[in-house]
Design an enzyme around this catalytic site. Structure first.
Site, PDB file in Angstrom:
ATOM      1  N   ASP A   1       1.132  -1.297   0.101  1.00 33.32           N
ATOM      2  CA  ASP A   1       0.007  -0.095   0.082  1.00 33.32           C
ATOM      3  C   ASP A   1       0.944   1.239  -0.044  1.00 33.32           C
ATOM      4  OD1 ASP A   1      -2.247   1.741   0.465  1.00 33.32           O
ATOM      5  OD2 ASP A   1      -3.258   0.194   1.469  1.00 33.32           O
TER       6      ASP A   1
ATOM      7  N   GLY B   1       4.517   1.534  -1.591  1.00 33.67           N
ATOM      8  CA  GLY B   1       4.765   1.921  -2.916  1.00 33.67           C
ATOM      9  C   GLY B   1       3.444   2.152  -3.837  1.00 33.67           C
ATOM     10  N   ASP B   2       3.774   2.540  -5.119  1.00 32.00           N
ATOM     11  CA  ASP B   2       2.581   2.878  -6.010  1.00 32.00           C
ATOM     12  C   ASP B   2       2.386   1.583  -6.924  1.00 32.00           C
ATOM     13  OD1 ASP B   2       1.752   3.996  -8.975  1.00 32.00           O
ATOM     14  OD2 ASP B   2       1.121   5.356  -7.270  1.00 32.00           O
ATOM     15  N   PHE B   3       1.168   1.305  -7.043  1.00 29.93           N
ATOM     16  CA  PHE B   3       0.788   0.195  -8.090  1.00 29.93           C
ATOM     17  C   PHE B   3       1.478   0.192  -9.399  1.00 29.93           C
ATOM     18  CE2 PHE B   3      -3.560   0.016  -5.586  1.00 29.93           C
ATOM     19  CZ  PHE B   3      -2.914  -0.889  -4.808  1.00 29.93           C
TER      20      PHE B   3
ATOM     21  N   HIS C   1     -12.016  -1.307  -9.252  1.00 32.19           N
ATOM     22  CA  HIS C   1     -12.868  -0.496  -9.495  1.00 32.19           C
ATOM     23  C   HIS C   1     -12.596   1.046  -9.416  1.00 32.19           C
ATOM     24  CE1 HIS C   1     -14.438  -0.250  -4.896  1.00 32.19           C
ATOM     25  NE2 HIS C   1     -13.206   0.294  -5.209  1.00 32.19           N
TER      26      HIS C   1
END
Length: 348
Positions: A208, A234-236, A254
């Site tokens: 996350d 981190g970032d996806f 979503h």
């Protein structure tokens, strides 16, 4: 000779009851919110009380309380016997503060944010733009990470929900085939905690945003499983995803448009070990787009985010196949969600 149909007679032949019930549907929700805010369910946690005793414990006025308690009874949240009230099984399970399954924090924040956002639906339908609440006036949607206290309340409220989801996934998936999993957007790690406690051979990673780490550390340390559930910030879309046998995406896809969903699933495919699995759950729209609750959930995502929405089950399966997964299956989950599973081919 022609006859003219009496519009009054025609209207009377169609029962307006469903329309009236829909018009005042928010009244029942506000009764629930007030019951939580006033501590009614906590006051009744230890046993039945009459209305006067409930008034004393909750600081409510005698004039409105009988109707309020009887309304909660009619809604299935209380039971009444010989003039005394007690919590229904549903309320005793989820609405008693300090219980492990308490959902009150989530209900309170829903009350703070949902009505303000949906109150702008007409404006949003005209403009097509997402509606954001002013954080200085109690806003929370889209800005929950900016207020640590609100974020903690929100996540604590969701823990009861993730307890149920984790328990369900613990039985739905054959975890004996795997040794590790990653929960993308896992917040403070409660889903990971439930799964690792149900299957002690598993180790987990919660991925996350870095600013979530303190909440994760506090929660997982308190559960005594910090040696089996790790956090990676981190970032996806820009940071490496942890390599795992299974990757879980719950309420993630979503939030993005189709292009970014597919981009993320390709990154997930790279991170899943050969022979592994991806699990996706959301309030997916049924393929013929007929379930009003799923469609309202999708509309809500469009209200609060510029690109998000729910999506059809068939679309999810198509994205997974395009990302490189195979053997896609779908099944209902908790009566409100759909679980889509897909596999990554093992190396030769």
């Amino acid at each position: 000779m022609t006859t003219t149909e009496n519009p009054t007679t025609t209207a009377a032949a169609v029962d307006p009851g469903p329309l009236i019930k829909l018009t005042i549907a928010d009244c029942a929700a506000k009764a629930l919110h007030s019951g939580v805010a006033l501590g009614v369910f906590g006051a009744l946690a230890d046993g039945p009380l009459d209305a006067a005793a409930v008034a004393d414990r909750t600081g409510t006025h005698h004039r409105m309380l009988p109707d309020f308690l009887d309304a909660l009874t009619g809604l299935g949240l209380l039971e009444r016997h010989d003039g005394r009230y007690r919590n229904s099984e549903l309320a005793q399970t989820y609405l008693v503060p300090d219980s492990a399954s308490y959902l009150g924090g989530f209900i309170e924040l829903t009350n703070e944010t949902l009505y303000g956002t949906w109150g702008r639906l007409t404006e949003a339908l005209r403009s097509g733009e997402a509606q954001h609440l002013d954080p200085d006036k109690g806003g929370f949607v889209g800005d929950r990470h900016k207020d640590p206290a609100k974020m903690k309340r929100f996540l604590a409220g969701l823990d009861a929900y993730s307890d149920r989801m984790g328990t369900e996934l613990a039985h739905r998936v054959d975890w004996s085939r795997y040794t590790s999993f990653t929960d993308l957007g896992g917040a403070r790690g409660n889903l990971a905690a439930v799964l690792t406690q149900a299957h002690p051979h598993l180790t987990a990673t919660c991925f996350d945003l870095e600013r979530t780490r303190p909440l994760f550390t506090e929660h997982i340390s308190g559960l005594g499983i910090a040696d089996r559930v790790a956090f990676v910030g981190g970032d996806f879309f820009t940071d490496p995803l942890p390599k795992s046998d299974v990757i879980v995406l719950g309420h993630i896809l979503h939030g993005f448009d189709t292009e970014r969903r597919l981009a993320l699933l390709r990154r997930v495919h790279d991170a899943v070990r050969p022979g592994g699995t991806v699990l996706v759950y959301d309030r997916m729209i049924d393929d013929d787009r007929s379930d009003p609750e799923r469609l309202l959930s999708s509309l809500h995502m469009r209200l609060v985010s510029p690109d998000g929405s729910e999506y059809r089950i068939a679309d999810c399966q198509a994205w997974l196949r395009e990302a490189g997964f195979s053997d896609c299956t779908a099944e209902p989950l908790l009566g409100t969600h759909t679980l889509v599973s897909a596999h990554k081919e093992a190396t030769a």
